[in-house]
Design an enzyme around this catalytic site. Structure first.
Site, PDB file in Angstrom:
ATOM      1  CD  GLU A 127      -2.871   1.193   2.367  1.00 13.74           C
ATOM      2  OE1 GLU A 127      -2.737   0.385   3.299  1.00 13.74           O
ATOM      3  OE2 GLU A 127      -3.732   2.069   2.351  1.00 13.74           O
ATOM      4  CG  MET A 270       0.252  -3.244   4.906  1.00 11.01           C
ATOM      5  SD  MET A 270      -0.777  -1.829   4.414  1.00 11.01           S
ATOM      6  CE  MET A 270      -1.969  -2.673   3.372  1.00 11.01           C
ATOM      7  CD  GLU A 271      -4.756  -2.065   5.641  1.00 10.90           C
ATOM      8  OE1 GLU A 271      -3.742  -1.645   6.250  1.00 10.90           O
ATOM      9  OE2 GLU A 271      -5.431  -1.351   4.891  1.00 10.90           O
ATOM     10  CG  ASN A 272       0.045  -6.816   4.026  1.00  8.52           C
ATOM     11  OD1 ASN A 272      -0.031  -5.929   3.185  1.00  8.52           O
ATOM     12  ND2 ASN A 272       0.973  -6.844   4.971  1.00  8.52           N
ATOM     13  CG  HIS A 304      -5.858   0.569  12.689  1.00 12.24           C
ATOM     14  ND1 HIS A 304      -6.631   1.707  12.636  1.00 12.24           N
ATOM     15  CD2 HIS A 304      -5.291   0.449  11.459  1.00 12.24           C
ATOM     16  CE1 HIS A 304      -6.533   2.242  11.437  1.00 12.24           C
ATOM     17  NE2 HIS A 304      -5.719   1.507  10.696  1.00 12.24           N
ATOM     18  CD  GLU A 305      -2.734  -1.918  10.614  1.00 11.44           C
ATOM     19  OE1 GLU A 305      -3.384  -2.045   9.557  1.00 11.44           O
ATOM     20  OE2 GLU A 305      -2.232  -0.824  10.961  1.00 11.44           O
ATOM     21  CG  HIS A 308      -7.602  -1.888   7.988  1.00 10.42           C
ATOM     22  ND1 HIS A 308      -8.452  -0.923   7.490  1.00 10.42           N
ATOM     23  CD2 HIS A 308      -6.478  -1.224   8.365  1.00 10.42           C
ATOM     24  CE1 HIS A 308      -7.857   0.266   7.587  1.00 10.42           C
ATOM     25  NE2 HIS A 308      -6.669   0.117   8.120  1.00 10.42           N
ATOM     26  CD  GLU A 327      -6.073   3.307   6.809  1.00 14.73           C
ATOM     27  OE1 GLU A 327      -6.198   3.158   8.047  1.00 14.73           O
ATOM     28  OE2 GLU A 327      -5.460   2.487   6.087  1.00 14.73           O
TER      29      GLU A 327
HETATM   30  N1  BES Z   1      -3.092   0.877   5.845  1.00 13.02           N
HETATM   31  C1  BES Z   1      -2.274   1.487   6.818  1.00 13.02           C
HETATM   32  C2  BES Z   1      -0.803   1.361   6.528  1.00 13.02           C
HETATM   33  C3  BES Z   1      -0.290   2.324   5.492  1.00 13.02           C
HETATM   34  C4  BES Z   1      -0.124   3.639   5.795  1.00 13.02           C
HETATM   35  C5  BES Z   1       0.045   1.905   4.237  1.00 13.02           C
HETATM   36  C6  BES Z   1       0.357   4.519   4.830  1.00 13.02           C
HETATM   37  C7  BES Z   1       0.511   2.783   3.281  1.00 13.02           C
HETATM   38  C8  BES Z   1       0.671   4.089   3.573  1.00 13.02           C
HETATM   39  C9  BES Z   1      -2.515   0.894   8.195  1.00 13.02           C
HETATM   40  O1  BES Z   1      -3.753   0.324   8.382  1.00 13.02           O
HETATM   41  C10 BES Z   1      -2.453   2.026   9.149  1.00 13.02           C
HETATM   42  O2  BES Z   1      -3.314   2.840   9.146  1.00 13.02           O
HETATM   43  N2  BES Z   1      -1.404   2.076   9.952  1.00 13.02           N
HETATM   44  C11 BES Z   1      -1.149   3.164  10.850  1.00 13.02           C
HETATM   45  C12 BES Z   1      -1.372   2.780  12.271  1.00 13.02           C
HETATM   46  C13 BES Z   1      -2.815   2.856  12.652  1.00 13.02           C
HETATM   47  C14 BES Z   1      -3.050   2.366  14.030  1.00 13.02           C
HETATM   48  C15 BES Z   1      -3.380   4.249  12.554  1.00 13.02           C
HETATM   49  C16 BES Z   1       0.291   3.548  10.652  1.00 13.02           C
HETATM   50  O3  BES Z   1       1.016   2.780  10.026  1.00 13.02           O
HETATM   51  O4  BES Z   1       0.680   4.623  11.099  1.00 13.02           O
HETATM   52 ZN    ZN Z   2      -5.313   1.639   8.726  1.00 12.48          ZN
END
Ligand code: BES
Ligand code: ZN
Length: 881
Positions: A127, A270-272, A304-305, A308, A327
């Site tokens: 992502e 990351m939520e793979n 969180h993950e 998702h 998100e």
């Molecule tokens: N999907 C995101 C990871 C991500 C972030 C991928 C930016 C690509 C670009 C993941 O679900 C996420 O939101 N992660 C957060 C932590 C969350 C608890 C808010 C992060 O990585 O900061």
């Molecule tokens: Zn997220």
């Protein structure tokens, strides 16, 4: 590609893909420098696309090795391959398969996007658009495919081979020292959810049976030797899975759920699908190496993950403009989970602090954008507090507006109707409009309009008529590209507080929704309340029911009464914050008279002393929040222009010291009573006791340095956990002295082999509010633990410095020069981390002119660099616009 040349991608230009990929068969042979990828794609024309279109697949720094259609190699004249794209001008007029071979060098991948190696572990981050660094693909979230992945590697190097879905086959390749594993994920997914992991990893595991009777094998994989620190993450996973069944009716849908911790990761996690990959900082925990805060974030991020899986994976986004669909909603879900696991008011206060410091400041500066942006050049720059935190607030408001039951029905409808699709905000909102029978078209403005609304409120009491009138008005300041603003729908939870608590609410107005809720959906509103027996104090925006600024002209005496008697915990906390904020805003302007601040300090000191004596032990976590004043940066944002960080800092110091002095007498007794007995436990109650004790320690260090230093040394020596040790170190950093340097050295020695703990040590030093800090930080860059290649180290030391209000904003501009030089250097290896760091400049326009000049120079230097990444160029360009 330079940013000036980068195309602006617009929401209104969205078109369905001309092609679809139903299945993807990946065959990946892992090698540190020469990884071979064979992708077999089943292609078909999209009935919703343009018939007869060429096939254009995305790539990023790719090297094509072979290409065939339906098994027959393709003539060189029939396609064009560049590192950025693979174009087949005349694809077959029927369904066909495309086999693409590429070769990758995971060891050279310092961007940490696509396939890379982190401390000998192969892993991926796809992502938002990293899959195109693995193979040519339709790398967009509305192209969803069923994946089968065969992984092959040297068995000694990578005994563990993981991918999405369920394991279907595994075995040795005789005589080669290599082995393989085949994974199949039956759920169609966009490419950004693909993942693989290969390496020597230890794990902890547990069986789980879902509410609908499905057995799942859960496992958390970590670097060898670290399995003893994986238990909390696994425990959190089990709890959040149960919670999602109970609260949202969501069951897990594969036989396996794996979490892997890696030490080089751009983001948090990351939520793979079925294979979440985490920054190790958000997995590893034991009492010696993780703080109470770490335990809480691990719990929240694991949740969180995991959440998702339904809000993001089963239902994904049609395009990246809809990012908040997954998100914002998922942040809302993890906030609710943490609230249920811990203390709801304390969690709300912590979340609102984060919202204000990150999102309100974004909204107030040049990087402001709507929750659903309309255009972007680099999508990775839109994973912002606005999309995440404000996105979550929008969901929270929706729930308040339509009520808990309709909210749950709307969610159920969303899961039922949109499952398996790549959805939009419109599709999401339609479910809630239907479930509630309400027209949500005005509410939808929250997604389109940037900026933090201000609510101006005033009240009048007519004693003879026993009538109370409340006047409310809203406005939103202009933001880049949006000079004119419309009113938004503001749910305002409220009460009228009398001498003995909340007064009954009687009104003839239909704008009052009942149950202590006002919906302010126009520019202004006047509400009359009848039979009000005494002059009330309005308590507005209870629970922070809308992400807005509130201007309500209450005197300190009224605010202090709200603090002691409001039935809403959030507003009790807010009342004291408001008293402190107002005094600091006045005293924080250069040359301001400091006498009013002294008067406020006395009043606050007395109120806090009385509060701690009466209630300090009833809810220590809440008390710790009450003691923590708004940060200097919050005051800077409130002042909003011509900001002089030194003046704010000085006022903040003097208020904190005065409060500290008022509490000093009661401190030893209270601290002793708060001490936790027995071995360390990370639960919210124990954490709350530590939080309050450590808050008191910080105040002692400020107002009685010699005594404070004794206490810090004592606590550092006696502590059996990192929370208390680190708090002792942090408090000691407030006391310039040789003793501080000794403690800093002792800490480094104690944790010499713990990079994640040393991150906290780096950050604590980067935050020291003294002119010598810049040199200290430069010196720390030479420390063996530091590396520009590791995002956690960079965020701790350089990000920590950039968050140091007085030192980043040094009057000589050296702070800006230092950070911008690092941004430039880092951009060559890791543009995403570089561009996030450049985001530290987001509030530069509120500064006084001299600092503004220096900040602008630093930003312009960055912007002028040749060969900037799109990530950094985009931030520099927008920050300067
Ligand atoms: N999907 C995101 C990871 C991500 C972030 C991928 C930016 C690509 C670009 C993941 O679900 C996420 O939101 N992660 C957060 C932590 C969350 C608890 C808010 C992060 O990585 O900061
Ligand atoms: Zn997220």
């Amino acid at each position: 590609m330079r940013n000036d040349d980068a195309p602006l991608i617009r929401l209104e230009d969205y078109r369905p893909s001309n092609w679809l990929i139903d299945t993807v068969d990946l065959d990946i042979s892992l090698h540190p420098q020469k990884t071979r990828v064979r992708a077999l794609l089943a292609l078909r024309a999209n009935p919703a696309g343009e018939p007869g279109s060429p096939l254009v697949l995305d790539g990023d720094e790719l090297a094509l090795k072979a290409l065939s259609i339906d098994g027959r190699p393709l003539d060189a004249s029939a396609y064009e391959a560049t590192p950025q794209a693979l174009t087949i001008p005349n694809p077959p007029p029927h369904d066909f398969t495309l086999t693409i071979e590429t070769e990758l060098d995971p060891s050279a991948n310092t961007k940490l996007m696509g396939l890379y190696r982190s401390s000998r572990v192969y892993c991926t981050q796809c992502e938002a658009d990293g899959f195109r660094r693995i193979t040519y693909f339709l790398d967009r979230p509305d192209v969803m495919s069923v994946y089968t992945v065969r992984l092959e590697a040297e068995k000694a190097e990578a005994p563990v081979l993981l991918s999405n879905g369920n394991l279907v086959a595994a075995g040795e390749i005789p005589g080669s020292g290599r082995h393989f594993a085949v994974w199949h994920d039956p759920h169609p997914k966009p490419a950004y959810l693909f993942a693989l992991v290969g390496g020597a990893l230890d794990h902890v595991r547990q069986d789980y049976v879902t509410a609908d009777g499905h057995k799942v094998e859960l496992a958390v994989y970590v670097e060898p030797g670290k399995a003893g620190r994986a238990g909390w993450a696994l425990d959190s996973l089990v709890r959040c899975m149960r919670w999602d069944e109970q609260v949202f009716g969501r069951n897990y849908d594969l036989d396996v759920f794996n979490v892997v911790a890696v030490s080089d990761f751009n983001m948090g996690a990351m939520e793979n699908k079925g294979l979440n990959i985490f920054n190790d900082k958000y997995v590893l925990a034991d009492p010696q190496t993780a703080t109470d805060g770490d335990y809480a974030s691990i719990e929240a991020i694991i949740a969180h993950e995991y959440f998702h899986n339904w809000t993001g994976n089963r239902i994904t986004c049609r395009d990246w403009f809809q990012l908040c669909l997954k998100e914002g909603l998922t942040v809302f879900r993890d906030q609710e989970f943490s609230s249920d696991e811990r203390s709801r008011p304390v969690k709300r206060i912590a979340d609102v602090r984060t919202l204000r410091s990150t999102q309100f400041s974004e909204d107030a500066g040049p990087l402001a954008h709507p929750v659903r942006p309309r255009a972007y050049k680099e999508i990775n720059n839109f994973y912002t507090p606005t999309v995440y935190e404000k996105g979550a607030e929008v969901i929270r408001m929706l729930k308040v507006l339509i009520g808990d039951d309709a909210f749950r029905q709307g969610m159920d409808l969303y899961f039922e109707r949109c499952d398996g699709t790549a959805a939009t905000i419109e599709a999401f909102l339609a479910c809630f409009a239907e479930a509630s029978g309400q027209d949500l078209s005005d509410f939808a403005r929250w997604y389109e309009q940037a900026g933090t609304p201000t609510i101006v409120a005033s009240g009048r009491y007519d004693a003879a008529a026993k009538r109370y009138t409340l006047d409310l008005a809203q406005s939103t300041p202009p933001t880049p590209g949006q000079p004119e603003k419309q009113p938004v729908v503001l749910p305002i939870r409220f009460g009228l507080v009398g001498a003995k608590g909340d007064l009954p609410l009687k009104t003839a107005s239909n704008a009052y929704a009942g149950d202590g809720l006002i919906v302010l959906d126009g520019a202004c509103l006047s509400l009359g309340f009848e039979d009000v027996p005494e002059a009330p104090i309005p308590s507005l925006l209870r629970g922070f029911s809308a992400p807005a600024r509130l201007e309500l002209d209450l005197g300190d005496a009224d605010l202090l009464r709200l603090f002691s008697s409001d039935s809403d915990s959030f507003n009790r906390w807010q009342a004291l914050q408001s008293v402190a904020t107002r005094a600091l805003v006045t005293a924080g302007k250069p040359g301001a008279d400091q006498k009013p601040l002294a008067a406020t300090a006395t009043a606050l000191g007395e109120a806090l002393d009385a509060f701690l004596k009466a209630d300090g032990l009833t809810d220590p976590a809440f008390a710790a929040q009450v003691l923590r004043l708004p940060a200097p940066a919050d005051i800077a944002r409130e002042i909003g222009k011509d900001v002089d960080p030194e003046a704010i800092f000085a006022a903040h110091r003097s208020l904190s010291s005065a409060i500290g002095k008022a509490l000093l007498g009661n401190m030893p007794g209270l601290s002793a009573a708060l001490a936790t007995s027995g071995p360390y436990r990370p639960d919210a109650a124990s954490a709350g006791r530590r939080a309050l004790r450590n808050e008191l320690l910080g105040l002692a260090a400020l107002c009685a340095p010699a005594k404070g230093a004794d206490l810090c040394e004592e606590q550092f020596g006696a502590a059996d956990n990192l929370t208390d040790r680190l708090a002792a170190l942090a408090a000691m950093t407030l006391i310039p002295s040789e003793r501080r340097e000794v403690l800093i050295a002792r800490f480094a020695e104690a944790y010499a082999n713990e990079p994640l703990v040393l991150d906290k040590w780096l950050m604590a030093q980067a935050l020291i509010p003294e002119p010598a800090t810049l040199d200290r930080v430069k010196k720390l860059m030479q420390h063996p633990v530091f590396s520009l290649g590791n995002p956690n180290r960079v965020r701790a030391l350089i990000g920590g410095f950039a968050a140091n209000l007085t030192q980043f904003n040094r009057p000589d501009g050296e702070g800006y020069g230092f950070v911008s030089d690092i941004v430039i250097a880092l951009d060559r290896t890791n543009p995403q981390v570089a561009s996030r760091l450049l985001g530290s400049f987001k509030s530069w326009r509120m500064l006084e002119p001299r600092r503004q000049r220096f900040a602008r120079e630093a930003l312009s230097t960055v912007a002028r660099m040749p060969n900037l990444s799109r990530d950094v160029a985009d931030i520099a360009e927008r920050a300067l616009a």
